[in-house]
Design a protein around this motif. Structure first.
Motif: not given
Length: 530
Positions: A141-154, A281-296
């Motif tokens: 269930e959490s796949e979308e919430d953790f997808d590519n989270l660290f991609e900016d850390m080269d 996630i850092l502020h203790g919001v469970h992954y099932r409690q938020f829905d953040i999307r990337q788009e215009d």
């Protein structure tokens, strides 16, 4: 947390930031530091959770190795529980403190004396671990919430160092710095980590200048918006931010009520979208409690199937460009108005989008440039429709200039409700002169914020500060909402006594004549012509 503890934490964090300062821009090293803080959080959360499961077996998660009896059984059971409850999994050897200790090698605790020749090489392991965190969520269930989270850390970026050894040394130094900070995750009353994250985001915003507007709303403005939309509420079913940046506005709303069932946000910038998910996630919001999307948000809204929302907050990009495609005239968000916001200024497009998502019992507060209050053409048409046809506008609040990073322009907050308790008037508040100047930035203090909120909630008319304008008065002003039309802040100049001024001038002229004579005498003594 005491003020002294807070200052110590901020100093520790700034020492870490200084490790990377000079190597890259603030918005670049931000991604590394915040990413490592997030990794540390996930590790500590994982260890606390696993130790709790293992309590009856009287072993610690960190002590499990390949030689531990039933090691795989323990790890499989913990993984299953962890994916369900936390949304991810880390093995004991992948914990932050284990990696930091390996990286430190033979160096002493003092990171200022780090010798890269004494560090152990951890870059490859670290990159694998960050990838493994994401891989552990695949198919869950959490796949979308953790997808590519660290991609900016080269970790192989030459900005960290020209050679792999130099890059390894700087990363080991940062990890060792961070490992010394106790985020007190066991103490649920404290939010040390959340405060640390917010502090760093704020510091990076001030250093990133104009770019900061993409991801950060100053905390005092966030506080005002959050207090406005939670007026009269103790619990919220949902809160939504269509331009959520790092998520600080959504999280600020969380602090103002006992419970928020669900957080929704949309963000166009990929890096900022990653920041927002980490921040939740850092502020203790469970992954099932938020829905953040990337788009215009305007071109491709992502939460039409989740609306309406009980509270909506936003700080959209000021007067941004958008397509204003004629096809949008048949879009339910814009169709009823008869006109679209101009392509060069999307401010009212965001307002229309948000109103469409607002629940009947909801409150919406949005930060906008002052132009939306008085500009003509399509914007006047939309403004008039919102007031005359819908009567949704509840209040207009003028803020001081120079309180946002990257722009010194004065801004305003517009508050909308679909079911207004006071449908016969609109409250205008001019808080533009209430601030404290700190260096080059204007700051709103607690007293300034409380005055705004108290005035809004009590709908108080205060001389030279607030005014309740009837709908008739607004119609007579042709729906121009410019605040000085409604709140008179003019201060009369002190009357000048012309006769007294003339007497003073004559006295000064007499003194000058006497002085000229005295100087002329000196010139004669010297044989000079005056």
């Amino acid at each position: 947390m005491s003020e002294e503890q807070k200052r110590l934490l901020e100093q520790q964090l700034w020492n870490i930031a200084n490790t990377l300062r000079g190597k890259m821009n603030a918005d670049e090293f931000r991604d590394y530091i915040l990413g490592f803080i997030f990794y540390k959080y996930l590790s500590e959360k994982m260890e606390i959770f696993a130790n709790d499961i293992l309590k009856q077996d009287k072993i610690k998660f960190r002590s499990i190795t390949a030689k531990t009896p039933k090691a795989n059984e323990f790890l499989d059971a913990i993984k299953e529980e962890s994916l369900e409850r936390l949304g991810y999994f880390l093995r004991p050897e992948e914990l932050f403190s284990e990696v930091a200790a390996r990286g430190q090698g033979d160096n002493e605790e003092d990171v200022e004396k780090f010798d890269e020749r004494k560090t152990n090489f951890i870059l490859e392991d670290l990159q694998k671990i960050l990838t493994n965190i994401q891989l552990s969520t695949m198919g869950t269930e959490s796949e979308e919430d953790f997808d590519n989270l660290f991609e900016d850390m080269d970790l192989n970026s030459t900005k960290l160092g020209k050679t792999p050894q130099a890059r390894n040394a700087i990363i080991a130094k940062v990890l060792t710095h961070l490992d010394k900070i106790d985020f007190n995750l066991n103490n649920t009353e404290l939010d040390v980590l959340g405060d640390a994250y917010e502090y760093l985001i704020g510091q990076f915003a001030s250093g990133a200048g104009k770019k900061a507007g993409e991801f950060y709303t100053p905390q005092e403005v966030s506080k005002i918006l959050a207090k406005l939309v939670t007026t009269g509420k103790h619990k919220l079913k949902s809160v939504y931010d269509p331009t959520c940046g790092s998520g600080s506005l959504l999280l600020r709303v969380k602090r103002e009520v006992k419970d928020v069932a669900m957080f929704y946000g949309q963000e166009m910038n990929r890096t900022t979208y990653n920041l927002a998910r980490m921040n939740m996630i850092l502020h203790g919001v469970h992954y099932r409690q938020f829905d953040i999307r990337q788009e215009d948000t305007l071109e491709h809204p992502q939460h039409l199937d989740k609306m309406p929302f009980e509270a909506i907050v936003a700080n959209p990009p000021f007067s941004a460009q958008w397509s204003a495609n004629p096809l949008f005239t048949s879009d339910d968000r814009f169709s009823q108005y008869g006109k679209l916001a101009p392509a060069s200024k999307a401010d009212f497009a965001f307002v229309q989008h948000m109103i469409y998502h607002l629940a009947e019992n909801g409150i919406m507060a949005v930060v906008l440039p002052h132009g939306v209050l008085f500009r003509g053409a399509a914007e006047l048409h939309i403004r008039k429709y919102l007031i005359e046809n819908k009567n949704y506008l509840d209040a207009v609040i003028g803020l001081p200039a120079n309180i946002f990073y990257g722009t010194s322009i004065p801004t305003c907050i517009m508050v909308f409700k679909k079911c207004r308790e006071n449908p016969d008037d609109i409250l205008f508040i001019d808080a533009s002169n209430d601030f404290e100047k700190v260096k080059t930035q204007n700051i709103l203090r607690e007293t300034h914020i409380n005055k705004i909120i108290d005035t809004y909630r009590n709908r108080t008319a205060i001389e030279k500060y607030s005014h309740l304008a009837s709908l008739k008065e607004i119609a007579e002003n042709d729906y121009n909402l410019n605040i000085p039309r409604y709140v008179d802040t003019f201060e009369e100049e002190e009357e000048i006594d012309i006769q007294a001024v003339m007497r003073e001038i004559k006295e000064l002229e007499a003194k000058r004549a006497d002085l000229d004579k005295e100087i002329e005498g000196y010139f004669k003594e010297l044989g000079l012509v005056f």
